[in-house]
Every structure is written in C-alpha cells, then in structure tokens.
Motif scaffolding. Structure first.
Motif, PDB file in Angstrom:
ATOM      1  N   PRO A  53       2.087  -3.161  10.907  1.00 33.55           N
ATOM      2  CA  PRO A  53       2.435  -2.542   9.724  1.00 33.55           C
ATOM      3  C   PRO A  53       1.826  -3.388   8.474  1.00 33.55           C
ATOM      4  CG  PRO A  53       4.652  -3.528  10.414  1.00 33.55           C
ATOM      5  CD  PRO A  53       3.455  -3.860  11.489  1.00 33.55           C
ATOM      6  N   ASP A  54       1.423  -2.737   7.374  1.00 34.90           N
ATOM      7  CA  ASP A  54       0.764  -3.447   6.315  1.00 34.90           C
ATOM      8  C   ASP A  54       2.067  -3.945   5.264  1.00 34.90           C
ATOM      9  OD1 ASP A  54      -0.981  -4.421   4.564  1.00 34.90           O
ATOM     10  OD2 ASP A  54      -1.894  -2.672   3.887  1.00 34.90           O
TER      11      ASP A  54
ATOM     12  N   THR B 256      -0.079   7.667  14.940  1.00 37.12           N
ATOM     13  CA  THR B 256      -0.139   6.877  13.916  1.00 37.12           C
ATOM     14  C   THR B 256       0.834   5.837  13.755  1.00 37.12           C
ATOM     15  OG1 THR B 256      -1.503   8.731  12.588  1.00 37.12           O
ATOM     16  CG2 THR B 256      -0.151   7.091  11.251  1.00 37.12           C
TER      17      THR B 256
ATOM     18  N   GLY C 291       0.931  -1.054  -0.112  1.00 39.24           N
ATOM     19  CA  GLY C 291      -0.058   0.010  -0.017  1.00 39.24           C
ATOM     20  C   GLY C 291       0.771   1.281  -0.048  1.00 39.24           C
ATOM     21  N   ASP C 292       0.155   2.377   0.143  1.00 37.08           N
ATOM     22  CA  ASP C 292       0.794   3.626  -0.042  1.00 37.08           C
ATOM     23  C   ASP C 292       1.163   4.274   1.289  1.00 37.08           C
ATOM     24  OD1 ASP C 292       1.057   3.502  -2.680  1.00 37.08           O
ATOM     25  OD2 ASP C 292      -1.281   4.277  -2.932  1.00 37.08           O
ATOM     26  N   TRP C 293       0.849   3.579   2.526  1.00 36.41           N
ATOM     27  CA  TRP C 293       0.787   4.301   3.762  1.00 36.41           C
ATOM     28  C   TRP C 293       2.262   4.903   4.268  1.00 36.41           C
ATOM     29  CZ3 TRP C 293       4.197   2.238   7.549  1.00 36.41           C
ATOM     30  CH2 TRP C 293       4.654   0.922   7.088  1.00 36.41           C
ATOM     31  N   ALA C 294       3.012   4.041   3.658  1.00 34.49           N
ATOM     32  CA  ALA C 294       4.475   4.586   4.278  1.00 34.49           C
ATOM     33  C   ALA C 294       4.979   5.818   3.621  1.00 34.49           C
ATOM     34  CB  ALA C 294       5.625   3.639   3.840  1.00 34.49           C
ATOM     35  N   THR C 295       4.249   6.255   2.025  1.00 36.40           N
ATOM     36  CA  THR C 295       4.655   7.593   1.490  1.00 36.40           C
ATOM     37  C   THR C 295       4.071   8.749   2.346  1.00 36.40           C
ATOM     38  OG1 THR C 295       4.514   6.301  -0.652  1.00 36.40           O
ATOM     39  CG2 THR C 295       4.362   8.814  -0.593  1.00 36.40           C
ATOM     40  N   ASP C 296       2.798   8.363   2.875  1.00 34.74           N
ATOM     41  CA  ASP C 296       2.195   9.377   3.456  1.00 34.74           C
ATOM     42  C   ASP C 296       2.836   9.766   4.669  1.00 34.74           C
ATOM     43  OD1 ASP C 296       0.327   9.760   1.467  1.00 34.74           O
ATOM     44  OD2 ASP C 296      -1.278   8.476   2.693  1.00 34.74           O
ATOM     45  N   LEU C 297       3.330   8.609   5.535  1.00 33.58           N
ATOM     46  CA  LEU C 297       4.016   8.740   6.947  1.00 33.58           C
ATOM     47  C   LEU C 297       5.261   9.616   6.579  1.00 33.58           C
ATOM     48  CD1 LEU C 297       3.872   8.135   9.569  1.00 33.58           C
ATOM     49  CD2 LEU C 297       4.590   5.872   9.291  1.00 33.58           C
TER      50      LEU C 297
ATOM     51  N   VAL D 143       0.740   1.986  13.494  1.00 33.32           N
ATOM     52  CA  VAL D 143       1.511   1.247  12.326  1.00 33.32           C
ATOM     53  C   VAL D 143       2.529   0.303  12.762  1.00 33.32           C
ATOM     54  CG1 VAL D 143       2.926   1.588  10.505  1.00 33.32           C
ATOM     55  CG2 VAL D 143       1.124   2.955  10.586  1.00 33.32           C
TER      56      VAL D 143
ATOM     57  N   ASP E 154       4.570  13.314   6.281  1.00 37.55           N
ATOM     58  CA  ASP E 154       4.471  13.818   7.542  1.00 37.55           C
ATOM     59  C   ASP E 154       5.797  13.934   8.394  1.00 37.55           C
ATOM     60  OD1 ASP E 154       1.876  13.959   6.835  1.00 37.55           O
ATOM     61  OD2 ASP E 154       1.082  12.258   7.965  1.00 37.55           O
TER      62      ASP E 154
END
Length: 287
Positions: A150-151, A142, A66-72, A146, A75
């Motif tokens: 983590p995913d 967050t 997924g894309d969760w790491a990009t957003d994290l 995570v 931030d």
C-alpha cells in the motif's frame, strides 16, 4: 495469497494496513466463491466483506498517500450496493412472515410474500451477475496488489501502539457524539446513522485487537451489541417503508382490502421501533 504474521505493538502501523487489506481480500474472495456455489447468505457476505474493507480504509485514511483509497472505497461501495436490494428484500420477507397473525387475511399475506419473493429472486440474480462479473475479479486483483504494498505516508512508520489508540478513539468519539443526541422521537435516519457509526467502531476495534488486545476486543463487543439493536431497528424501518410503497401500489390498483392489510403490517413494524429504541437508550446510558 500468503498469510503474513499479525503486527505487534512496536511494529510500524503501516504493516497493519497491508495485513488488514489482505485479510479483507481473502474474506471477499471467499464470499464471491459462496455466490458462485449458490450457498445461503452468500450475497450478504459479499456486502459485509465490502463494508469491512471500506471501514478499514476509512480507519487508516490518515496513513494513506495519494487518492487510491478513495477510488477503491467507491468500487467497494458500488459492489455492496449491487447486493443491497436482494439482502433487504430477504430481511423484509422474513419480518412479514414473523409479524403476520391470524387476524390478517391470509390470502393477502400470501400475495405480499409472493411479491416480495419474486422481487428477491430477480434482485438476487442481478446481484450474482455483478458479483461474478469481470469488474469484481478486477477489484479483487486490485485489493490483493494494494495489500502487498500500500502507498503510505510518513505517519505509517510510527508504531502501532502510538497510532492505533488515536484512530480507534476517533471512531468512538464520533459514535458517542451522535448517540448522545438520540431521543425516543429522533428521526429514523438519525438512528440509522448511529447504527453505521457503531458498525464502524466495531470494525475498527476488530482490526486493532491483534495489537491493542482485550481493551479493543471489549470495545468491539459493546459496539456489536449496539449494532445488533440498531440493525433490528433499521430492518423494521425498511419493512415499514417497503410495505407503505406496496400499499400505494395496491391503492392505485383499486384494491382497498389489500391496502388495509398492508397498512396493518406497516403499523406493526413502526410500533416495533419503540421498544428497540428504549432498549438501546437504556443500555447506552447505563452507568
């Protein structure tokens, strides 16, 4: 937040992802507490904590789903950037104090330091406001969530002993490719890029050391030495750029004597790059 046992060579590498993120969250939480208590070096520690977390996310990027790491990472970059100006001004002011000599007009030096100190105080206040704000608390929540689960993709099920050497090698190869290009006359930006890559190798090796042992620790130590030299180089570049901008302002205010002092200080910091470059190249190319 509970402290999980460190993964070992035969464990799935995905276990190390969660452990690294949990450790990073604890480090960032501690740094935020330092800011809240007004401790020395607190803003810098927030910045370092963000960078280490971003480095871990980059190290493990091929294991993440997924894309969760990009957003994290975005931030964390924003939080680090909010702390950047204060840290830079703190370093620059210290370098000016160290480089000023009896040949300089003391009144001008005092004026320069006062300007830098006032800028530092304003920047530090802005940084603290961001660090202690709701967005940072939400970011910590967050990261903790995570870290607990983590995913990950299928590759994360492979053993640490198989995956970690590949990940560390990738970071090292990138550093080597860029460091090989450095010459005494190479641009400041290229030297700065190699510094960032050395830092990435150091953090990657630190994260891997619990599994890979002495070899990873040795890699981290070498990278730290390179990072220290290149960090000093970057500090002098930043000081020269800041003093140049101040000289432009002084010229616009028709103060040629202050401009002259600023010019002398600037040249000292530009000259300080040469021995650091030579030292790095000598160390890097040592048989």
């Amino acid at each position: 937040m509970g402290v999980a046992s460190a993964p070992v060579a035969g464990d799935a590498v995905g276990a190390l992802v969660g452990a690294a993120l949990a450790k990073g969250a604890r480090r960032l939480e501690k740094a935020v507490g330092m800011v809240e208590n007004g401790e020395d070096d607190a803003i810098h520690q927030v910045r370092v904590s963000c960078r280490r977390l971003r480095s871990d996310l980059k190290l493990f990027r091929k294991l993440l789903a997924g894309d969760w790491a990009t957003d994290l990472r975005a931030d964390l970059a924003a939080l680090a950037q909010a702390c950047g100006e204060a840290r830079d001004l703190e370093v620059i002011a210290e370098l000016v104090r160290e480089s000023a000599s009896s040949e300089d007009n003391q009144e001008h030096v005092d004026t320069i330091l006062t300007t830098l100190t006032l800028g530092l105080e304003r920047a530090a206040a802005r940084s603290a406001e961001v660090v202690l704000g709701e967005s940072t608390q939400a970011l910590l929540t967050t990261i903790e969530a995570v870290a607990a689960g983590p995913d990950l993709n299928a590759k994360a099920a492979k053993p640490c002993s198989e995956v970690l050497p590949q990940l560390l090698r990738s970071a090292t190869v990138k550093f080597t490719q860029e460091a090989d290009k450095l010459k005494p006359w190479t641009s400041d930006d290229d030297w700065h890029e190699v510094r960032l890559l050395a830092k990435r190798v150091r953090y990657a090796a630190d994260t891997s050391a619990s599994v890979l042992g002495d070899e990873a620790r040795a890699t981290a130590a070498h990278a730290a030495t390179y990072q220290e030299l290149l960090g000093q180089h970057q500090d002098h570049c930043a000081a020269a750029d800041a003093l140049t901008a101040m000289a432009v302002d002084a010229a616009a205010q028709d103060d040629p004597e202050l401009s002259f002092t600023l010019g002398r200080l600037t040249e000292r910091h530009r000259a300080a790059r040469k021995p650091l470059r030579e030292q790095f190249l000598s160390l890097y190319h040592r048989p």
